[in-house]
Design a protein around this motif. Structure first.
Motif, PDB file in Angstrom:
ATOM      1  N   ASP A 276      13.789  -8.053 -11.028  1.00 21.66           N
ATOM      2  CA  ASP A 276      12.397  -8.303 -10.679  1.00 21.66           C
ATOM      3  C   ASP A 276      12.095  -8.170  -9.182  1.00 21.66           C
ATOM      4  O   ASP A 276      11.369  -8.985  -8.604  1.00 21.66           O
TER       5      ASP A 276
ATOM      6  N   SER B  49      10.445  -7.088  -5.857  1.00 16.83           N
ATOM      7  CA  SER B  49       9.148  -6.617  -5.370  1.00 16.83           C
ATOM      8  C   SER B  49       9.137  -6.587  -3.851  1.00 16.83           C
ATOM      9  O   SER B  49       9.538  -7.550  -3.209  1.00 16.83           O
TER      10      SER B  49
ATOM     11  N   LYS C 183       1.996  -1.884  -1.941  1.00 19.10           N
ATOM     12  CA  LYS C 183       2.906  -2.458  -2.937  1.00 19.10           C
ATOM     13  C   LYS C 183       3.910  -1.386  -3.330  1.00 19.10           C
ATOM     14  O   LYS C 183       3.660  -0.568  -4.202  1.00 19.10           O
TER      15      LYS C 183
ATOM     16  N   LYS D 263       7.820   1.272  -9.931  1.00 16.17           N
ATOM     17  CA  LYS D 263       8.190   0.644 -11.212  1.00 16.17           C
ATOM     18  C   LYS D 263       9.124   1.550 -11.984  1.00 16.17           C
ATOM     19  O   LYS D 263       8.965   2.772 -11.943  1.00 16.17           O
TER      20      LYS D 263
ATOM     21  N   ASN E 113       6.677  -5.399  -0.447  1.00 20.74           N
ATOM     22  CA  ASN E 113       5.440  -4.899   0.144  1.00 20.74           C
ATOM     23  C   ASN E 113       5.710  -4.383   1.546  1.00 20.74           C
ATOM     24  O   ASN E 113       6.638  -4.840   2.210  1.00 20.74           O
TER      25      ASN E 113
ATOM     26  N   LEU F 209       7.467  -1.670  -4.147  1.00 20.84           N
ATOM     27  CA  LEU F 209       8.275  -1.938  -5.338  1.00 20.84           C
ATOM     28  C   LEU F 209       7.618  -3.075  -6.110  1.00 20.84           C
ATOM     29  O   LEU F 209       7.252  -4.100  -5.537  1.00 20.84           O
ATOM     30  N   ASN F 210       7.456  -2.866  -7.413  1.00 22.59           N
ATOM     31  CA  ASN F 210       6.706  -3.817  -8.221  1.00 22.59           C
ATOM     32  C   ASN F 210       7.493  -4.314  -9.428  1.00 22.59           C
ATOM     33  O   ASN F 210       7.348  -3.817 -10.526  1.00 22.59           O
ATOM     34  N   GLY F 211       8.373  -5.264  -9.175  1.00 20.71           N
ATOM     35  CA  GLY F 211       9.137  -5.853 -10.283  1.00 20.71           C
ATOM     36  C   GLY F 211      10.187  -4.910 -10.855  1.00 20.71           C
ATOM     37  O   GLY F 211      10.195  -4.633 -12.045  1.00 20.71           O
TER      38      GLY F 211
END
Ligand code: ATP
Ligand code: MG
Length: 314
Positions: free
Chosen positions: A5, A7, A18, A227, A9, A20-22
């Motif tokens: 997970d 993330s 943003k 993602k 910014n 990397l998002n999870g």
């Protein structure tokens, strides 16, 4: 290596990107995993975050990273120094920027071997052995040369053996062959594959080109706008791509036998990371878009045997 997970910014003048998002990602022991996606989708940021080499404007928003079963804190510089270049090593796109211009190939390679063997002195013969393994002509003379005196292909070979000579458990290769011609590229990929299998190293191999990844990886993760949208064995990706983005990436691989001069590219562009679309991040470019996709976000979930996909079609 297990990433949970993650993330990240980037704080910029224009606002918050943003990047990397999870991201969830696993690299098993001895496995070569490819990471593919268009330019700007976050591949290098992912690699740098595992290495603890993110620039200061990057903010870790959440996530955990485990390496050899213990959690690592990539922000702890003292700790990362012990791992970086030792347990985890990295090959960058342009070897001239990562080789030291004022040291000979021999000096740099011997240093790497020293790190990998825990010995104080390393015999020249060991360095020669590495050079011979990757088919460097006249290895004796090459040891005395400086990086700028070698061709791109030779430098790339040196970078790869230097990264492996430190005996890492994980090798991260970020577009290591992009600057090379197709023939040299194929040679180096084959060589890298043999070396990593011989040395039981795990590899994260990054490229925007699925054709390149197919030559080396066992498994591939497809990244779009920070993602992972699909994860499958490499042959399954070619035989039956699941995510519409993967299908589009596959049809944009240049075909050698094809007559068309223009490379097919995917319509539209990667979404603005300052303002990601609602719902599925690919819906703005997707050929199969449904109403649902514009409002709800599909999760990455198991599909059939050991495949993963984030799409409402499955
Ligand atoms: N130091 C930085 N400061 C601000 N934004 C950055 C920085 N580095 C990267 N970015 C942005 O983060 C996003 C992801 O970049 P990244 O380099 O990780 O992509 P990539 O997938 O490696 O692309 P490529 O295939 O071109 O190497 C891009 O939008 C990029 O502009
Ligand atoms: Mg990159």
């Amino acid at each position: 290596m297990e990433v949970e997970d993650l993330s990240i910014n980037f704080e910029t003048l224009y606002g918050t990107l943003k990047v990397l998002n999870g991201v969830n990602f696993i690299i098993n022991e001895g496995e070569i995993v490819g990471l593919v996606g268009e330019s700007g989708c976050g591949k290098s940021t992912f690699a740098l975050s595992i290495m603890g080499l993110l620039p200061p404007q990057a903010k870790l928003m959440g996530g955990k990273i485990y390496f050899q079963n213990s959690e690592i804190n990539v922000l702890d510089e003292k700790f990362m120094e012990k791992i970086r270049g030792r347990k985890i090593s990295m090959v960058f796109q342009e070897p001239l920027t990562s080789l030291n211009p004022i040291l000979t190939i021999g000096e740099q390679l011997m240093e790497a071997i020293k790190i990998g063997s825990d010995k104080k002195d390393v015999k020249k013969e060991e360095a020669l052995k590495w050079l011979k393994r990757v088919g460097i002509p006249d290895p004796e003379r090459t040891l005395k040369r400086y990086p700028h005196e070698l061709s791109g292909g030779m430098r790339q070979r040196i970078m790869i053996i230097m990264a492996l000579a430190t005996k890492p458990s994980l090798l991260i290769a970020d577009e290591p062959t992009t600057a090379l011609d197709v023939t040299t590229q194929a040679q180096i990929l084959k060589l890298m594959k043999n070396l990593v299998k011989e040395n039981k190293v795990s590899v994260l191999f990054i490229s925007h080109d699925l054709g390149v990844i197919a030559q080396i990886a066992d498994r591939v993760a497809v990244m779009y706008a920070g993602k992972i949208v699909e994860e499958s064995k490499i042959f399954e990706i070619f035989e039956n791509p699941l995510h519409p983005y993967t299908k589009d990436l596959l049809s944009s691989i240049p075909k050698l036998e094809g007559k068309s001069e223009k490379l097919p590219t995917i319509k539209g562009s990667v979404p603005n990371l300052l303002n990601l679309p609602e719902g599925c991040i690919y819906h703005t470019r997707c050929k199969y878009v449904m109403d649902n996709c514009k409002v709800k976000e599909p999760e990455l979930k198991e599909y059939l045997t050991k495949r993963k996909v984030a799409c409402f079609l499955y």
